[in-house]
Design an enzyme around this catalytic site. Structure first.
Site, PDB file in Angstrom:
ATOM      1  N   HIS A 102      -3.375  -5.579   0.873  1.00  0.00           N
ATOM      2  CA  HIS A 102      -2.710  -5.945   2.123  1.00  0.00           C
ATOM      3  C   HIS A 102      -2.686  -7.470   2.260  1.00  0.00           C
ATOM      4  CE1 HIS A 102      -2.505  -1.977   4.227  1.00  0.00           C
ATOM      5  NE2 HIS A 102      -3.410  -1.693   3.300  1.00  0.00           N
ATOM      6  N   CYS A 144       0.842  -1.194   0.000  1.00  0.00           N
ATOM      7  CA  CYS A 144       0.000   0.000   0.000  1.00  0.00           C
ATOM      8  C   CYS A 144       0.883   1.252   0.000  1.00  0.00           C
ATOM      9  CB  CYS A 144      -0.980  -0.042   1.175  1.00  0.00           C
ATOM     10  SG  CYS A 144      -2.374   1.100   1.018  1.00  0.00           S
ATOM     11  N   GLU A 170      -1.220  -9.256   4.457  1.00  0.00           N
ATOM     12  CA  GLU A 170      -1.310  -9.672   5.864  1.00  0.00           C
ATOM     13  C   GLU A 170      -2.748  -9.656   6.378  1.00  0.00           C
ATOM     14  OE1 GLU A 170      -1.057  -5.189   6.221  1.00  0.00           O
ATOM     15  OE2 GLU A 170      -0.424  -6.766   4.822  1.00  0.00           O
TER      16      GLU A 170
END
Length: 200
Positions: free
Chosen positions: A177, A79, A179
């Site tokens: 993202h 990001c 994660e």
């Protein structure tokens, strides 16, 4: 075991990225000392923060970080951590690292930010073994490189295709993202760690 250094910009919660990388088999250090980032075996630029705020933290070591990127250090940008690799951003006034030529632009959409799950279209090896291409996004800006060869993936939002995945040298950058993207995100991070180990 791969040693990953996460750059702490002083904003956001880095715990989820650290935990995800550790679960994928990496040894992880989080540091706000950008000199340590320049000495890292592998760099991770996390995905929380505003462009100028992040660059304020990085600018004192900008040249050394850029030298490491050009020398081929494996690096993951997520990001905002991907966006800072470009020349600059419509979000801020400070220059970016300039590793990838081009600018970060505001999404041309009615509903901003794009927040939630979206499909990534890419045939890059970083997505090997990932059948479910839904990844989690939360952003109002996207990278628009003039180096078109760095664009390796897209997503469609409000009828427009946006570039959201990038590769240059040993840098891997995602607008999504990983994660926060469940099993698909974990496999993506596993693929990155395997790639980074092979690049050392």
């Amino acid at each position: 075991m791969l040693n990953v250094t996460i750059a702490d910009y002083g904003v956001g919660n880095l715990h989820s990225l650290r935990r995800a990388l550790e679960r994928c088999g990496a040894n992880v250090e989080v540091t706000s000392d950008m000199r340590k980032v320049t000495e890292a075996e592998c760099i991770a630029f996390p995905g929380v923060g505003a462009f100028d705020k992040v660059m304020e933290s990085i600018l004192p070591e900008k040249d050394d970080i850029l030298d490491r990127l050009r020398s081929g250090i494996p690096c993951l940008g997520i990001c905002i951590g991907m966006q800072i690799l470009m020349d600059g951003s419509d979000e801020g006034r400070l220059p970016g690292l300039g590793f990838i030529n081009g600018r970060v632009e505001r999404l041309k959409a009615k509903q901003i930010p794009q927040m939630g799950w979206n499909t990534v279209v890419s045939d890059d090896p970083m997505f090997d073994g990932i059948d479910n291409r839904f990844f989690y996004f939360t952003h109002s800006y996207y990278g628009n490189p003039t180096e078109r060869s760095t664009i390796k993936g897209y997503c469609e939002y409000e009828g427009i295709d946006y570039s959201i995945f990038f590769r240059k040298g040993n840098f891997v950058g995602s607008q999504f993202h990983p994660e926060k993207s469940s099993r698909s995100g974990m496999r993506f991070l596993e693929n990155f760690i395997q790639f980074a180990e092979g690049a050392l």
